[in-house]
Design an enzyme around this catalytic site. Sequence first.
Site, PDB file in Angstrom:
ATOM      1  N   ASP A   1       0.849  -1.196   0.000  1.00 21.07           N
ATOM      2  CA  ASP A   1       0.000   0.000   0.000  1.00 21.07           C
ATOM      3  C   ASP A   1       0.888   1.251   0.000  1.00 21.07           C
ATOM      4  OD1 ASP A   1      -1.814   2.088   0.590  1.00 21.07           O
ATOM      5  OD2 ASP A   1      -3.091   0.731   1.730  1.00 21.07           O
TER       6      ASP A   1
ATOM      7  N   LYS B   1       0.363   4.012   1.104  1.00 16.71           N
ATOM      8  CA  LYS B   1       0.265   4.774   2.363  1.00 16.71           C
ATOM      9  C   LYS B   1       1.194   4.234   3.440  1.00 16.71           C
ATOM     10  CE  LYS B   1      -4.133   4.134   3.140  1.00 16.71           C
ATOM     11  NZ  LYS B   1      -4.488   3.189   2.041  1.00 16.71           N
TER      12      LYS B   1
ATOM     13  N   LYS C   1     -28.879 -10.845  -2.338  1.00 17.12           N
ATOM     14  CA  LYS C   1     -30.278 -10.482  -2.177  1.00 17.12           C
ATOM     15  C   LYS C   1     -30.605  -9.292  -3.071  1.00 17.12           C
ATOM     16  CE  LYS C   1     -30.524 -12.049   2.634  1.00 17.12           C
ATOM     17  NZ  LYS C   1     -30.775 -11.629   4.030  1.00 17.12           N
TER      18      LYS C   1
ATOM     19  N   GLU D   1     -15.363  -7.918  -4.695  1.00 20.18           N
ATOM     20  CA  GLU D   1     -16.171  -9.081  -4.319  1.00 20.18           C
ATOM     21  C   GLU D   1     -17.117  -9.513  -5.438  1.00 20.18           C
ATOM     22  OE1 GLU D   1     -18.223  -8.303  -0.706  1.00 20.18           O
ATOM     23  OE2 GLU D   1     -16.411  -8.372   0.536  1.00 20.18           O
TER      24      GLU D   1
END
Length: 339
Positions: free
Chosen positions: A161, A163, A254, A323
């Site tokens: 990363d 950062k 869902k 995801e």
Amino acid sequence: MEANHDTRFTHKDFTSLCVGFSGLSAVFHDECPAKFKKQKNFRQLNDEILNTNFARKPIKTHQFTAVCKKIIKGQRRVIKKANYIMSLFPKRFISPLGYIDLANNCGEFKKNRGYILRALSKNEEEFPIAFDINIYKDIEQFERLLRAIYRPQNHYCIHVDKKSPRTFHRAVEKISSCFSNVFVASQMIEVTWGEFSVLQSTLLCMKDLWERSNTWKYFINLSGQEFPMKTNNELVAILQRLKGKSIVRGQRPKESKIRRRFLYVYHAGKRTEMLKEPFRQNFTFYKGSTYVVLSRAFVDFILHDKLARDFLEWVKDTRIPDETYYPTLYRNLDFDKSE
């Protein structure tokens, strides 16, 4: 191990002997002799230790295995005793600067840290794997992971990363420089959970690994907070049984989650009121894990197919795209069945 008769033991030294030479007695069935535990006169205690075979008792390997199994099963008594031992002997962690110093001598670093520097079987040698490791902290945990999965025939891309502290970057670069098949990603980005950068960092390494070698069979992405439960040999056997198929978990979310994730434009992880244009008709969305095991053929598709590139562009401003990208592509194309 012979005790030195010229040595006088402190209380800490005695504890080391009691725990170490008796086969980790606080964890295993052996207990320190009661007269030792109650003894307050350490000079007298020293003499008693030196005049007994207690300090020479060997540690049997199978006892470690048995205790590990009990810890994994969650047996509280054993875990409590193990924690007690760890409290007596706190681990000395290696800082990023410490790793920079250790890796100055690559030969000694690889030898002293216990890296496996040759393929342990012909089957493993002929089945190289590409690993992507995404990290941002815990240099020692990362190095422990790398050491556990390292084999000279495999390939490893490390994305840090942006950062993360500069010393952390330097330590990773220094460790990587000791191996011809370990390298840092060609581009470092700031990674923020829930945003496109999580997926992007993995794809950067995927592209680098593709360009670095044409020999690896499978691509596996990891975080720095993981550790293998299988040896490389066992992992190769599992991958070979897949017969070129990938492992991409996913299921239909869902309806409410579909609406939240794919109907609106997201910016910096927050939903705007702007509606997204549909990607294409008859395209079903799936939610799954960001961690995948991909065949080289599917990696080729992700990197070079127009549909994959178009979908990647489309998911950039959706919610948690890492995801949904892999499972949605994989399931809609029924990739392995279409091969």
